[in-house]
Enzyme design. Structure first.
Site, mmCIF file in Angstrom:
data_model
loop_
_atom_site.group_PDB
_atom_site.id
_atom_site.type_symbol
_atom_site.label_atom_id
_atom_site.label_comp_id
_atom_site.label_asym_id
_atom_site.label_seq_id
_atom_site.Cartn_x
_atom_site.Cartn_y
_atom_site.Cartn_z
ATOM 1 N N THR A 132 0.479 -1.240 0.404
ATOM 2 C CA THR A 132 -0.097 0.122 0.340
ATOM 3 C C THR A 132 0.613 1.516 0.023
ATOM 4 O O THR A 132 0.518 1.517 -0.936
ATOM 5 C CB THR A 132 -1.042 0.160 1.309
ATOM 6 N N HIS A 133 2.102 1.314 0.901
ATOM 7 C CA HIS A 133 2.405 2.202 0.439
ATOM 8 C C HIS A 133 3.662 2.474 -0.064
ATOM 9 O O HIS A 133 3.586 3.792 -1.004
ATOM 10 C CB HIS A 133 4.029 1.615 1.864
ATOM 11 N N HIS B 96 20.033 -24.726 4.152
ATOM 12 C CA HIS B 96 19.567 -25.665 2.624
ATOM 13 C C HIS B 96 19.419 -24.621 1.289
ATOM 14 O O HIS B 96 20.082 -25.232 0.338
ATOM 15 C CB HIS B 96 18.370 -25.372 3.624
ATOM 16 N N GLU B 97 19.300 -23.205 1.974
ATOM 17 C CA GLU B 97 19.469 -22.463 0.460
ATOM 18 C C GLU B 97 21.155 -22.271 -0.225
ATOM 19 O O GLU B 97 21.431 -22.640 -1.615
ATOM 20 C CB GLU B 97 19.347 -20.658 0.814
ATOM 21 N N HIS C 270 21.031 -26.193 -2.104
ATOM 22 C CA HIS C 270 20.753 -25.384 -3.668
ATOM 23 C C HIS C 270 21.386 -24.049 -4.529
ATOM 24 O O HIS C 270 21.498 -24.685 -5.686
ATOM 25 C CB HIS C 270 19.134 -24.719 -3.736
ATOM 26 N N ASP D 39 10.207 -28.483 -2.608
ATOM 27 C CA ASP D 39 11.663 -29.521 -3.228
ATOM 28 C C ASP D 39 11.211 -30.080 -4.016
ATOM 29 O O ASP D 39 11.155 -30.713 -5.250
ATOM 30 C CB ASP D 39 12.329 -29.268 -2.392
HETATM 31 P P1 ADP Z 1 1.645 -4.062 3.080
HETATM 32 O O1 ADP Z 1 0.168 -3.133 2.272
HETATM 33 O O2 ADP Z 1 2.066 -4.685 2.673
HETATM 34 O O3 ADP Z 1 0.144 -4.500 4.022
HETATM 35 P P2 ADP Z 1 0.994 -1.375 4.324
HETATM 36 O O4 ADP Z 1 1.757 -0.830 2.357
HETATM 37 O O5 ADP Z 1 0.571 -0.627 4.772
HETATM 38 O O6 ADP Z 1 1.706 -3.238 4.228
HETATM 39 O O7 ADP Z 1 2.475 -1.316 5.201
HETATM 40 C C1 ADP Z 1 2.707 -0.875 6.619
HETATM 41 C C2 ADP Z 1 3.506 0.521 6.911
HETATM 42 O O8 ADP Z 1 4.297 -0.138 6.972
HETATM 43 C C3 ADP Z 1 3.223 1.323 6.051
HETATM 44 O O9 ADP Z 1 2.524 2.493 6.579
HETATM 45 C C4 ADP Z 1 4.416 1.862 6.340
HETATM 46 O O10 ADP Z 1 5.035 2.984 6.720
HETATM 47 C C5 ADP Z 1 5.865 0.697 6.567
HETATM 48 N N1 ADP Z 1 6.753 0.652 6.187
HETATM 49 C C6 ADP Z 1 6.278 -1.042 5.047
HETATM 50 N N2 ADP Z 1 7.467 -1.083 4.017
HETATM 51 C C7 ADP Z 1 8.102 -0.055 4.197
HETATM 52 C C8 ADP Z 1 9.084 0.364 3.531
HETATM 53 N N3 ADP Z 1 9.568 0.040 2.570
HETATM 54 N N4 ADP Z 1 10.075 1.533 3.261
HETATM 55 C C9 ADP Z 1 9.265 2.910 4.649
HETATM 56 N N5 ADP Z 1 8.194 2.463 5.251
HETATM 57 C C10 ADP Z 1 7.602 0.627 5.214
HETATM 58 ZN ZN ZN Z 2 14.629 -25.704 -1.078
#
Ligand code: ADP
Ligand code: ZN
Length: 627
Positions: free
Chosen positions: A203-204, A418-419, A422, A493
């Site tokens: 979402t972010h 494990h990795e 691989h 695997d």
């Molecule tokens: P998702 O949609 O993947 O479940 P979100 O986008 O809601 O996750 O992330 C939740 C919070 O975590 C965001 O509001 C953000 O502040 C923080 N966050 C997640 N990833 C990052 C990132 N790469 N950089 C900065 N903040 C992040």
């Molecule tokens: Zn594996």
């Protein structure tokens, strides 16, 4: 959606109803004079000749005294005629009121008012639409959050995810000046699927794309469209796209698209009509865009494998961008971003904290910093100490809000061996695809994965397939060599290896004992693929044995290989434990015994220099099954 207007209305209507009821109660009670006297007092007043007028209404007697004060009293029984005549003779003017009848106006007004009230309720509910048209009767309205202002988030607020950002830059460009692209007649990607675990920032980053392009961000969740009533979900989808069209250019973001986008049933035994209708509507809307609309749909999921294939067709969600859980460096950057504006003590070492929080996703880290600030505030301290941070990390691990899985050091070690297994097999087996990336950062349900650098050949040779089986088995083999016990981590695997071996024999004619017969026919039908077996029980047994032998041989080969390269296996494992992710270059260095230089301290990402040559990101479909 903000439900506040709805609640206000509810209270308003309730209040109005109570007011009206009160008004009724007022009109129906007789306005009695306030001074009520005993009947005996009343009689003595009469005897003393102080009463001027009387109004008799059954047992109730209203009256006035000679000094013009009014009173009311109640007789023990209905006042009889002779008593009234007596009073009349005492020079009191007596009026007798007939049995009280229902006010005819009231009999008409009450139902009218009730109906009016009902209308008022309807009117209030249907009139009061929020910006997205939400109201109590808007079952069919999407519950999308519409940010008409472009969000403030931009790419600088997103730590790590460099590959994803690169891929999304094109979309930002398009949304900034759609006309430029339309003039060229370019076909613009409509749908982008963001794939990654919860809390990893899907979402972010989508919001950051909108922020970079300065366009509205319309967010909905797949579960908003899941309703009991057939057609409601579909109507909401329609409404969502209508809203978007009004705000174009803009981004529609659909979280948890798997809630609506799950593979449809094969039409056997009925299905979930409502969900299918919703999905169909989504497909229709995706296809129905005019060429020159400038709407990009971004959707998030952790399970692209359960999505209906129709959603992933060209022209729909034909782009997948992986948003993985961050590795050490990514975690450090995220911590830096979210630590801004928080007073940190001198002893705080975010790099160290990043090392100690394997498996944490962005949301967890944000949560960690928040918890540590709470801890410091609770003790009335001015700065957040490292101890707060560590305690907060524990809390996040234990807490219900944790988005990612808990990873113990033991888990990490097993995964690393494990990795590394691989990766070494991929590196040393002659015909296997070499290593593109190997990581112990979890993805999907896999604890880590080794991504081979796929050559884009359509023909798979027998030798390549055989070595590929070896690579698949090497993860478990490494565990066997190092640990007394083995784990469940190799399930996928084995599936992969077995599937390859079986198909080599039954479909691809690659086993000398079985010749060129297609034993298995794979039918891809509308109902989904199924296999038809075209051989006897006896052949089935022989095939099973051959598959087993093929796997056993590859396993033995890998055991020999890894025993021989045990030292290198250790090196790669240690490097994985330290760096979590190795790209092909780093992997080669470790294999050759060179030491990897410590990462440069992570800086919050700056805007990329324009002059920097574009990076070529290999387009590799994320392998979510894990290997
Ligand atoms: P998702 O949609 O993947 O479940 P979100 O986008 O809601 O996750 O992330 C939740 C919070 O975590 C965001 O509001 C953000 O502040 C923080 N966050 C997640 N990833 C990052 C990132 N790469 N950089 C900065 N903040 C992040
Ligand atoms: Zn594996």
């Amino acid at each position: 959606m903000n439900r506040l207007p709805f609640n206000i209305n509810l209270w308003f209507v309730l209040g109005a109803a109570i007011l009206i009821a009160w008004a009724f109660s007022l009109t129906s009670t007789n306005q009695a004079p306030s001074n009520k006297i005993f009947y005996t007092t009343f009689l003595s007043e009469i005897d003393q000749g102080r009463v001027k007028t009387l109004t008799i209404d059954g047992r109730q007697i209203n009256g006035t005294l000679k000094d013009d004060t009014s009173f009311v009293t109640f007789a023990p029984s209905t006042v009889d005629t002779s008593t009234i005549r007596d009073w009349g003779q005492k020079n009191i003017s007596v009026e007798v009121v007939g049995p009280k009848r229902e006010n005819p106006l009231m009999g008409f007004l009450v139902p009218m008012l009730l109906v009016g009230l009902l209308f008022a309720i309807f009117w209030y509910f249907s009139r009061n639409r929020g910006p997205s048209g939400d109201n109590a009767f808007s079952f069919t309205k999407s519950r999308a959050k519409v940010l008409t202002e472009a969000p403030k988030t931009n790419f600088r607020d997103v730590a790590g995810c460099d590959e994803a950002k690169d891929e999304l830059k094109e979309i930002v460009e398009f949304l900034k000046s759609p006309a430029r692209f339309h003039e060229m007649g370019a076909r613009i990607p409509k749908g982008v699927l963001l794939v990654g675990p919860p809390g990893s920032g899907k979402t972010h980053i989508a919001r950051a794309v909108a922020g970079e392009a300065k366009v509205p961000f319309i967010a909905a969740s797949g579960s908003d469209f899941v309703e009991m009533f057939v057609g409601v979900g579909a109507a909401r989808v329609r409404d969502l796209f209508d809203t978007a069209k009004r705000h174009a250019p803009c981004i529609i973001f659909i979280d948890e698209i798997d809630a609506v986008g799950r593979r449809r049933g094969g039409g056997v035994g009925g299905g979930n009509d409502e969900r299918e209708q919703t999905l169909n509507q989504l497909l229709v809307e995706l296809d129905g865009f005019e060429k020159d609309t400038s709407i990009i749909i971004m959707a998030a999921t952790n399970r692209p494998d359960v999505l209906d294939p129709a959603l992933l067709r060209p022209g729909r969600f034909d782009r997948q961008v992986a948003i993985d859980a961050p590795d050490v460096r990514g975690r450090e950057q995220i911590l830096k971003i979210h630590a801004k504006g928080k007073p940190l003590g001198e002893d705080v070492d975010l790099a160290l904290l990043a090392k100690r929080t394997p498996g944490f996703v962005g949301a967890d880290l944000e949560n960690l910093l928040n918890e540590s600030a709470l801890l410091a505030a609770r003790d009335n301290r001015k700065k957040i100490s490292m101890k707060d941070m560590e305690e907060a990390a524990d809390r996040v691990i234990m807490g219900p809000a944790k988005k990612s899985m808990v990873i113990t050091q033991r888990d990490r070690e097993i995964t690393a061996y494990h990795e590394a297994g691989h990766a070494l097999a991929a590196h040393y087996l002659e015909h296997a695809d070499s290593v593109h990336k190997v990581t112990i950062v979890p993805r999907g349900r896999a604890m880590g994965f080794m991504m081979p650098s796929r050559q884009d050949t359509l023909h798979w040779s027998k030798k390549r397939l055989t070595d590929q089986i070896g690579v698949a088995l090497a993860g478990r083999t490494a565990e066997e060599l190092v640990f007394e016990d083995v784990t469940t981590g190799a399930e996928n695997d084995f599936k992969q290896a077995t599937d390859l071996a079986r198909r080599m024999i039954t479909e691809w004619g690659m086993h000398p004992d079985f010749g060129f017969v297609a034993y298995q026919i794979r039918e891809d039908t509308y109902l989904g693929g199924y296999d038809t077996r075209q051989y006897s029980e006896e052949t089935a047994k022989r095939i099973d044995e051959a598959v087993q032998k093929l796997l056993q041989d590859q396993h033995d080969k890998v055991v020999t290989l890894l025993t021989e390269k045990r030292e290198i296996l250790e090196r790669v494992t240690q490097a994985l434990l330290e760096f979590e992710t190795l790209n092909s270059e780093q992997f080669l260095k470790v294999v050759q015994g060179e030491t990897l230089e410590q990462d440069p301290p992570a800086e919050p990402p700056k805007d990329k220099d324009e002059k920097e040559p574009p990076r070529i990101v290999p387009k590799i479909k994320p392998n979510l099954g894990g290997a």
